[in-house]
Enzyme design. Structure first.
Site, PDB file in Angstrom:
ATOM      1  N   GLY A 148       0.837  -1.207  -0.037  1.00  0.00           N
ATOM      2  CA  GLY A 148       0.016  -0.010   0.249  1.00  0.00           C
ATOM      3  C   GLY A 148       0.952   1.122   0.109  1.00  0.00           C
ATOM      4  N   GLN A 183       3.155   9.914   1.187  1.00  0.00           N
ATOM      5  CA  GLN A 183       4.368   9.088   1.166  1.00  0.00           C
ATOM      6  C   GLN A 183       5.166   9.619   0.048  1.00  0.00           C
ATOM      7  OE1 GLN A 183       2.483   5.188   2.167  1.00  0.00           O
ATOM      8  NE2 GLN A 183       4.300   4.995   3.210  1.00  0.00           N
ATOM      9  N   CYS A 201       6.083  -0.383   7.207  1.00  0.00           N
ATOM     10  CA  CYS A 201       5.649   0.922   6.250  1.00  0.00           C
ATOM     11  C   CYS A 201       6.868   1.254   5.277  1.00  0.00           C
ATOM     12  CB  CYS A 201       5.430   1.916   7.204  1.00  0.00           C
ATOM     13  SG  CYS A 201       4.996   3.623   6.427  1.00  0.00           S
ATOM     14  N   LEU A 202       6.530   1.688   4.181  1.00  0.00           N
ATOM     15  CA  LEU A 202       7.758   1.794   3.286  1.00  0.00           C
ATOM     16  C   LEU A 202       8.461   3.144   3.460  1.00  0.00           C
ATOM     17  CD1 LEU A 202       5.953   1.261  -0.298  1.00  0.00           C
ATOM     18  CD2 LEU A 202       7.556  -0.079   0.689  1.00  0.00           C
ATOM     19  N   HIS A 218      -4.114   1.486   7.715  1.00  0.00           N
ATOM     20  CA  HIS A 218      -2.740   2.035   7.568  1.00  0.00           C
ATOM     21  C   HIS A 218      -2.622   3.049   6.767  1.00  0.00           C
ATOM     22  CE1 HIS A 218       1.787   1.335   7.686  1.00  0.00           C
ATOM     23  NE2 HIS A 218       1.764   2.330   6.762  1.00  0.00           N
ATOM     24  N   GLU A 219      -3.237   3.007   5.490  1.00  0.00           N
ATOM     25  CA  GLU A 219      -3.110   4.079   4.623  1.00  0.00           C
ATOM     26  C   GLU A 219      -4.250   5.156   4.860  1.00  0.00           C
ATOM     27  OE1 GLU A 219      -0.645   3.998   2.802  1.00  0.00           O
ATOM     28  OE2 GLU A 219      -0.382   1.681   2.979  1.00  0.00           O
ATOM     29  N   HIS A 236      -2.111   7.420   7.384  1.00  0.00           N
ATOM     30  CA  HIS A 236      -1.224   8.240   6.722  1.00  0.00           C
ATOM     31  C   HIS A 236      -1.951   9.347   6.183  1.00  0.00           C
ATOM     32  CE1 HIS A 236       2.563   6.291   6.351  1.00  0.00           C
ATOM     33  NE2 HIS A 236       2.143   5.373   5.774  1.00  0.00           N
TER      34      HIS A 236
HETATM   35 ZN    ZN Z   1       2.789   3.411   5.539  1.00  0.00          ZN
END
Ligand code: ZN
Length: 186
Positions: free
Chosen positions: A46, A51, A88-89, A130-131, A134
């Protein structure tokens, strides 16, 4: 295809709530494409617009070989909880046990401005929560229990990516002397 740089924890765009999308135009469709390309290249499950430095309420996912995206979402969460590892990226190579609702019903819009409802459980439900965090300026370490969060903060401080970012951000500016003794800039 346009892979964008992924912002890492420490970048203020990750802790700032994003604005709702107003124009469902060509630029928005390009944003969804960039998010998808960047997520697939990472690879990740995701990715949210903040991000890649875009403060809009848009995210994409890639779960069980299904690509999806959602704009201006609102979520209904189940009371039933799931436990599991989450990463998480924007926090490369770190993951921690993170509690989430087991199921989610997410309402929002697709990139063509059509209303859509996405229902998910387990990993899809986790990704959507999660997104959505963000785009509200919340990162997953905010969801950890106190002890795990302390461990995470230490791991982050010890990580190469975080110390690299700090070094870049606070590197002293070295002035070149106008009177170089050796005829070269130092
Ligand atoms: Zn993340």
């Amino acid at each position: 295809m346009s892979v964008q740089e992924i912002r890492l924890f420490g970048d203020p765009v990750l802790t700032t709530p994003a604005a709702p999308v107003v124009d469902f135009d060509k630029e928005l469709r390009k944003l969804v494409q960039d998010l998808t390309d960047t997520m697939v290249a990472a690879p990740g499950a995701g990715l949210a617009a903040p991000q890649i430095g875009v403060p809009l309420r848009v995210f994409v996912w890639d779960v069980d070989e299904q690509l999806g995206h959602l704009i201006n979402p609102s979520l209904d969460l189940s009371d039933e909880i799931q436990d599991g590892e989450e990463g998480c990226l924007s926090f490369p190579s770190l993951s921690y046990p993170t509690r989430r609702a087991m199921r989610v019903v997410a309402k929002g819009w697709n990139m063509h401005g059509e209303p859509i409802t996405v229902e998910g459980s387990e990993l899809l439900a986790r990704a959507i929560q999660h997104e959505t965090d963000h785009i509200n300026g919340i990162v997953f370490i905010d969801r950890l229990d106190e002890q795990t969060r302390k461990t995470a903060m230490k791991d982050i401080r010890d990580s190469d990516w975080f110390t690299d970012a700090l070094t870049k951000g606070s590197a002293p500016i070295i002035k070149v002397s106008p009177h170089s003794p050796f005829g070269k800039g130092l």
